[in-house]
Design an enzyme around this catalytic site. Sequence first.
Site, short mmCIF file in Angstrom:
data_model
loop_
_atom_site.label_atom_id
_atom_site.label_comp_id
_atom_site.label_asym_id
_atom_site.label_seq_id
_atom_site.Cartn_x
_atom_site.Cartn_y
_atom_site.Cartn_z
CG ASP A 6 -2.14 1.11 1.16
OD1 ASP A 6 -3.09 0.66 0.48
OD2 ASP A 6 -1.95 2.09 1.63
CE1 TYR A 55 -5.23 6.67 -0.69
CE2 TYR A 55 -5.23 6.74 1.62
CZ TYR A 55 -5.47 6.36 0.63
OH TYR A 55 -5.40 4.66 0.67
CG HIS A 97 -4.53 -4.04 0.44
ND1 HIS A 97 -3.84 -3.53 -0.80
CD2 HIS A 97 -4.67 -3.12 1.38
CE1 HIS A 97 -3.36 -2.43 -0.24
NE2 HIS A 97 -3.84 -1.91 0.95
#
Length: 419
Positions: free
Chosen positions: A198, A332, A389
């Site tokens: 990630d 982000y 994930h």
Amino acid sequence: MGLKSPIPIQDLKFNKPVPYRLHVDRELLGVTKQKLALARYPEEQSDFGEEDWAQGAKVARVKQLAEFWRDEYNWEEEESRLNAAFSHFLVKIDVPGFGPLVLHFTHTRSSSPNAIPLLFSHGWPGSFVEAVRVVRPLTEPDSTADPAFHFVAPSIPGFGFSPAPSKSGLGPSTVARAYKILMADVLGYPTFVTQGGDFGSFITRSLAIQYPQTVRAQHLNMFPVRPPTLSSSPLAYLRWCLSGVTYSRFEAEALRVRSNFESDQSGYLEQQKTRPQTLGFALGDSPIGLLAWFVEKLHDWADVYEAFSDSDVITLVMMHWIQGATPGLRFYREAFGRGMREADKTFEVYVSAPTGVTMYAKEQLHCPRDWAAQVANIQYWKEYERGGHFSSLERPDLFVQDLRSFFSQPAVLKAILSR
């Protein structure tokens, strides 16, 4: 109320780590239960079945977890478990181009005299908690034939117990600089190896790009490289054009999962990279909202659901709840927003450090090996039909096995041991 450090931040000295025990303010725990008790839930529409998550998190699952969080979940027990599993520290560092920053990190030294320093970088919605099932076998393997590691797992600023930065400008490249200072200057590891998934994959790549003599090898379990072009990789491009007959079933499914993520599951990314603070008001004030936001990701991105107890799920959420969610959302914007493309650029530069990649079937941002070879010196590549994930939690056995196998390869060991 929230993240209150028992160590006064102003008393920390640069590059001097201080032992730390995890602690969440008990007032926040009480308020959280009150908020959970006052929750209001939407109604499901009748034409969406129990297993149909097309509209997002299912009401029944969120409600069940919320009631568990309110009535049964015991943070004090989780706190004790995490304090026992890791040695925790806080340190203040001065990051070039950014300034002073306080990091929470775990540092577990191996008893092996030949242990390799390993930096583990988590992502969102993850935290250092993702290492809880792999830290012991990686530091103290049962067999002397397996490599051992000095295991370092920092928390991205604003995640878990790393205080949120008070100003903008802290994206993956800056975090990479902070981690290099942590490893080399604070802990005394002038060279080390890395692992990331990630956001950790972007941080890991950025470390190798900025410090090629320091990062001796890297392992990733997410590889969001762009597709090949005729000029960047002619053979890979032609094979992609003929993918109907040239791609394996695993490769074809990987690209289907990636395409589905981009078309159906990436709305959260657009919001978090553009207006994270607005979203933060909702997710940082409502434990139900943050829980639903995370539960959807766990459902869509995980594969081995039985690996997560209800306590595991709430603990993952707690790592963002204690700082009100917003700092993690802002990351982000730093990584992908404002037209900067800071994170994307890390997968556009060739990294010569030996690279190992493990692909799990439900990881959202897969790629075929020849795509990855455009930008990395691929020395190890594994594909697994089961896993997603959150690989270190879903398949810790395979995660440990692959790190041992990759970092003990003769060519990789040579790179690690070279001066």
